[in-house]
Design a protein around this motif. Sequence first.
Motif, short mmCIF file in Angstrom:
data_model
loop_
_atom_site.label_atom_id
_atom_site.label_comp_id
_atom_site.label_asym_id
_atom_site.label_seq_id
_atom_site.Cartn_x
_atom_site.Cartn_y
_atom_site.Cartn_z
N PRO A 288 0.81 -1.22 0.00
CA PRO A 288 0.00 0.00 0.00
C PRO A 288 0.84 1.27 0.00
O PRO A 288 2.04 1.26 0.26
N ALA A 289 0.14 2.38 -0.25
CA ALA A 289 0.78 3.69 -0.19
C ALA A 289 0.80 4.22 1.24
O ALA A 289 1.60 5.10 1.57
N ALA A 290 -0.07 3.69 2.10
CA ALA A 290 -0.14 4.10 3.50
C ALA A 290 -0.95 3.08 4.28
O ALA A 290 -1.71 2.30 3.69
N VAL A 291 -0.78 3.10 5.59
CA VAL A 291 -1.57 2.25 6.48
C VAL A 291 -2.22 3.16 7.52
O VAL A 291 -1.53 3.92 8.20
N LEU A 292 -3.55 3.08 7.64
CA LEU A 292 -4.29 3.95 8.55
C LEU A 292 -4.95 3.13 9.65
O LEU A 292 -5.55 2.08 9.39
N LEU A 293 -4.85 3.63 10.88
CA LEU A 293 -5.50 3.03 12.03
C LEU A 293 -6.09 4.14 12.88
O LEU A 293 -5.63 5.29 12.84
N SER A 294 -7.09 3.81 13.67
CA SER A 294 -7.64 4.77 14.61
C SER A 294 -6.70 4.92 15.80
O SER A 294 -5.95 4.01 16.13
N SER A 295 -6.77 6.06 16.47
CA SER A 295 -5.85 6.34 17.58
C SER A 295 -6.36 5.79 18.91
O SER A 295 -6.38 6.50 19.91
N SER A 296 -6.76 4.54 18.94
CA SER A 296 -7.06 3.89 20.21
C SER A 296 -5.75 3.39 20.81
O SER A 296 -4.72 3.31 20.12
N ALA A 297 -5.77 3.03 22.08
CA ALA A 297 -4.55 2.55 22.73
C ALA A 297 -4.02 1.30 22.04
O ALA A 297 -2.82 1.19 21.77
N GLU A 298 -4.91 0.36 21.74
CA GLU A 298 -4.47 -0.88 21.10
C GLU A 298 -3.97 -0.63 19.68
O GLU A 298 -2.92 -1.14 19.28
N ALA A 299 -4.71 0.17 18.93
CA ALA A 299 -4.32 0.41 17.53
C ALA A 299 -3.00 1.14 17.43
O ALA A 299 -2.21 0.90 16.51
N LYS A 300 -2.71 2.03 18.38
CA LYS A 300 -1.42 2.73 18.34
C LYS A 300 -0.27 1.77 18.63
O LYS A 300 0.82 1.92 18.07
N GLU A 301 -0.51 0.78 19.48
CA GLU A 301 0.54 -0.21 19.70
C GLU A 301 0.73 -1.08 18.46
O GLU A 301 1.87 -1.40 18.08
N ILE A 302 -0.37 -1.46 17.82
CA ILE A 302 -0.27 -2.22 16.58
C ILE A 302 0.50 -1.42 15.53
O ILE A 302 1.38 -1.95 14.85
N ALA A 303 0.17 -0.14 15.41
CA ALA A 303 0.82 0.72 14.43
C ALA A 303 2.32 0.82 14.68
O ALA A 303 3.13 0.74 13.75
N ALA A 304 2.70 1.01 15.93
CA ALA A 304 4.11 1.14 16.27
C ALA A 304 4.88 -0.14 15.95
O ALA A 304 5.98 -0.10 15.38
N ARG A 305 4.31 -1.27 16.31
CA ARG A 305 4.98 -2.54 16.04
C ARG A 305 5.10 -2.80 14.53
O ARG A 305 6.12 -3.29 14.05
N LEU A 306 4.03 -2.45 13.79
CA LEU A 306 4.08 -2.64 12.34
C LEU A 306 5.14 -1.75 11.72
O LEU A 306 5.90 -2.19 10.84
N ALA A 307 5.21 -0.50 12.14
CA ALA A 307 6.20 0.43 11.59
C ALA A 307 7.61 -0.08 11.80
O ALA A 307 8.47 0.03 10.90
N VAL A 308 7.89 -0.66 12.97
CA VAL A 308 9.22 -1.22 13.23
C VAL A 308 9.50 -2.39 12.28
O VAL A 308 10.58 -2.50 11.70
N ARG A 309 8.50 -3.24 12.11
CA ARG A 309 8.70 -4.42 11.25
C ARG A 309 8.97 -4.07 9.79
O ARG A 309 9.80 -4.71 9.14
N ILE A 310 8.27 -3.06 9.28
CA ILE A 310 8.40 -2.75 7.86
C ILE A 310 9.42 -1.63 7.62
O ILE A 310 9.61 -1.20 6.48
N GLY A 311 10.05 -1.15 8.70
CA GLY A 311 11.08 -0.13 8.56
C GLY A 311 10.57 1.20 8.09
O GLY A 311 11.23 1.90 7.31
N SER A 312 9.39 1.59 8.60
CA SER A 312 8.77 2.84 8.16
C SER A 312 8.60 3.81 9.32
O SER A 312 8.63 3.43 10.48
#
Length: 320
Positions: free
Chosen positions: A85-109
Amino acid sequence: MAEVLVYVDHVDGAVRKPTLELLTLARRIGEPVAVALGNGAADTVDALAEHGAVKVLTADAPEYAEYLVVPKVDALQAAFDAVSPAAVLLSSSAEAKEIAARLAVRIGSGIITDAVDLEAGDEGPVATQSAFAASYTTKSRVSKGVPVVTVKPNSAPVEPASAAGAVETLAVTFSAQATGTKVLSRTPRESTGRPELTEAAIVVSGGRGVNGAENFAVIEALADSLGAAVGASRAAVDAGWYPHTNQVGQTGKSVSPQLYIANGISGAIQHRAGMQTSKTIVAVNKDAEAPIFDLVDYGVVGDLFDVVPQLTEEINTRKG
């Protein structure tokens, strides 16, 4: 047009409003591809297609409910690899922000959290954020990799836009870490019949000026007349007048409703940080010099115990 992954927040197939807002934003920068996980994922398809999802990737497995976060990160990474994708969007809930952070580390973004707007840019999506307790507005973009962005609820309108909603089953291989933290029990949140605080279009809050737990009935009555959520300042929460789950502020929850009504709240920076991005702010306070009046769109200098009941009565009369 590039595809944009949207992580679906749903409860047993019922799609929550922040996800529909994400689909509106996603359409500004590409074609939304929704990722729905867990029990009821297949039941989300109609709502997602009605709001612009060209494709819905679904996956169900007991791991999504039985373990914390990592299985969902594994699934979102699988979706990322499948879609590019060109971007990944998630809502700013506590769980979703943790998911987002972990995903960003994995994909180097890079990652941007708590965005309040999103637009297309020449070099990738540009996010608007509020910084330093909402004293400044910034525009930023991710300069490395595919941007992962979490967006605060109520940042965009829900705009229906019929799309194909083609359903595909997402193949997910769980990592060794997926089963590292098991959920042993759950306690359902007691329903008040009011909207969820962070998702509500209207929030009515009370502070130190409410002067007691029993007096929050005045705040609740106004909230119920408007179909609003009830919030509280840190002072009110620390005094034991209202639950911590309803605290609005830097150390509580951040809200961005269409209308925020602050009653008996002085406007300390700690509180302002959690509500300053509200679209319209109204304050009722008997202290004409209270800092909250520097922030509001409309201010009433008066005793909340005189003003708020009259407002509630007027609203109920007009509704009737």
